[in-house]
Design a protein around this motif. Structure first.
Motif, mmCIF file in Angstrom:
data_model
loop_
_atom_site.group_PDB
_atom_site.id
_atom_site.type_symbol
_atom_site.label_atom_id
_atom_site.label_comp_id
_atom_site.label_asym_id
_atom_site.label_seq_id
_atom_site.Cartn_x
_atom_site.Cartn_y
_atom_site.Cartn_z
ATOM 1 N N GLN A 78 0.832 -1.120 -0.193
ATOM 2 C CA GLN A 78 -0.057 0.094 -0.118
ATOM 3 C C GLN A 78 0.856 1.347 -0.044
ATOM 4 N N ALA A 120 -0.577 5.205 -0.660
ATOM 5 C CA ALA A 120 -1.822 5.230 -0.515
ATOM 6 C C ALA A 120 -2.604 6.759 -0.036
ATOM 7 N N LEU A 150 -0.418 0.234 -5.861
ATOM 8 C CA LEU A 150 -1.805 0.236 -5.776
ATOM 9 C C LEU A 150 -2.381 0.446 -7.366
ATOM 10 N N PRO A 151 -3.561 -0.005 -7.726
ATOM 11 C CA PRO A 151 -4.066 0.318 -9.169
ATOM 12 C C PRO A 151 -4.337 1.868 -9.457
ATOM 13 N N THR A 152 -4.483 2.582 -8.364
ATOM 14 C CA THR A 152 -4.620 3.999 -8.711
ATOM 15 C C THR A 152 -3.392 4.758 -9.003
ATOM 16 N N PHE A 153 -2.148 3.918 -9.177
ATOM 17 C CA PHE A 153 -0.903 4.776 -9.969
ATOM 18 C C PHE A 153 -0.983 4.327 -11.169
ATOM 19 N N GLN A 154 -0.409 5.101 -12.066
ATOM 20 C CA GLN A 154 -0.257 4.892 -13.286
ATOM 21 C C GLN A 154 1.175 5.148 -13.827
ATOM 22 N N GLY A 187 0.340 9.135 -9.093
ATOM 23 C CA GLY A 187 -0.832 9.008 -8.376
ATOM 24 C C GLY A 187 -0.863 9.823 -6.916
ATOM 25 N N ASP A 188 -1.763 9.591 -6.070
ATOM 26 C CA ASP A 188 -2.780 8.441 -6.193
ATOM 27 C C ASP A 188 -4.053 9.389 -6.740
ATOM 28 N N PHE A 189 -4.406 8.569 -7.932
ATOM 29 C CA PHE A 189 -5.740 9.200 -8.258
ATOM 30 C C PHE A 189 -6.981 9.219 -7.800
ATOM 31 N N LEU A 190 -6.866 8.520 -6.576
ATOM 32 C CA LEU A 190 -8.260 8.718 -5.858
ATOM 33 C C LEU A 190 -7.968 9.960 -4.851
ATOM 34 N N GLY A 246 -3.914 13.135 -6.986
ATOM 35 C CA GLY A 246 -2.895 12.607 -8.039
ATOM 36 C C GLY A 246 -1.872 13.173 -8.424
#
Length: 273
Positions: free
Chosen positions: A195, A198, A217-221, A259-262, A265
């Motif tokens: 994590q 996060a 985490l999948p919220t990083f590109q 990220g984190d795009f939640l 970002g």
């Protein structure tokens, strides 16, 4: 003036020493220093009940804590100037809310060190516990300046809600490093936990150790592969402060993830190729 406090006994109950600082001991006699209040559990006692106190003139603006102080809390809390050296282990809340000066710990430290730190330098030769440079529960910001150098391992949530400053970890890092990070820089030179980053909004997390098993985490590109020019300056500053950095870190390319795009970002994680 150099002041040395040597622990007389092994502690089983935590001892809070936040009133023992450069301001309270400056220009004071040894007897006066011995009478400074400390909190042992829920009892208020005095420094002399736990420490032998000696003054020397070899080093100015230095307070030395000698012995196993792993249950001594708030060493160097609120430090604004001067130096603190712990010749052994240190307890919770080391350097809490400090804004200047230097703290050196020759052993390990417990949790919550440098909580809401604003400036100065902390160097840990051993390992550190959880929540390095973090925010107090309910607070919006954690570390807001300064430098923390951990030569060993660090626990979970280092840099929680960090706003400014630098944290460098030589060994293994725990989970949720840079959790809710607002800005600043965290450099890890060992294995990293889960994590990572996060809730990260801005700032940089640099990973210089082995990254074969890294799971972001999948919220990083993924962004690009490059060699940041500014990074060499940061690394040279770490070397100048006595922190070991491999030559490979200067010669490698880095994978950049945003990220984190939640969250906002605008943060980045750099992974050594």
């Amino acid at each position: 003036m150099a002041l040395t406090l040597t622990l007389k006994q092994t502690l089983t109950i935590p001892l809070e020493v936040n009133l023992v600082n450069h301001e309270s001991v400056s220009q004071q006699s040894t007897d006066k220093i011995r009478s400074i209040p400390v909190l042992h559990g829920n009892r208020q006692l005095a420094v002399t009940d736990f420490f032998d106190v000696q003054q020397t003139s070899r080093d100015e603006d230095l307070i030395v804590w000698s012995g196993d102080c792993s249950r001594v809390k708030y060493i160097g809390a609120g430090l604004t100037t001067g130096r603190v050296r712990v010749e052994g282990n240190a307890g919770m809340h080391l350097g809490a809310e400090m804004s200047g000066g230097e703290i050196l710990v020759e052993g390990d430290v417990s949790d919550w060190i440098a909580t809401e730190m604003k400036g100065g330098t902390i160097c840990i030769k051993g390992n550190a516990g959880d929540l390095v440079g973090s925010a107090y529960p309910g607070s919006k910001r954690g570390m807001n300046g300064g430098t923390i150098l951990i030569h060993g391992n660090a626990g979970n949530e280092a840099g929680h809600r960090m706003r400014r400053g630098t944290i460098a970890i030589g060994g293994t890092s725990g989970d949720a490093i840079g959790f809710d990070m607002i800005a600043g820089s965290i450099f890890s030179f060992g294995k990293i936990g889960k994590q990572l980053g996060a809730g990260m909004r801005r700032g940089t997390i640099g990973l210089f150790g082995e990254s074969n098993e890294l799971e972001l985490l999948p919220t990083f590109q993924y962004s690009c592969l490059y060699r940041p020019t500014w990074l060499s300056f940061f690394l040279r500053e770490l070397i100048a402060s006595g922190f070991p950095v491999s030559d490979d870190c200067f010669e490698s390319d880095y994978r950049r993830y945003c990220g984190d795009f939640l969250a906002f970002g605008k943060g980045e994680i750099l992974v050594r190729q």
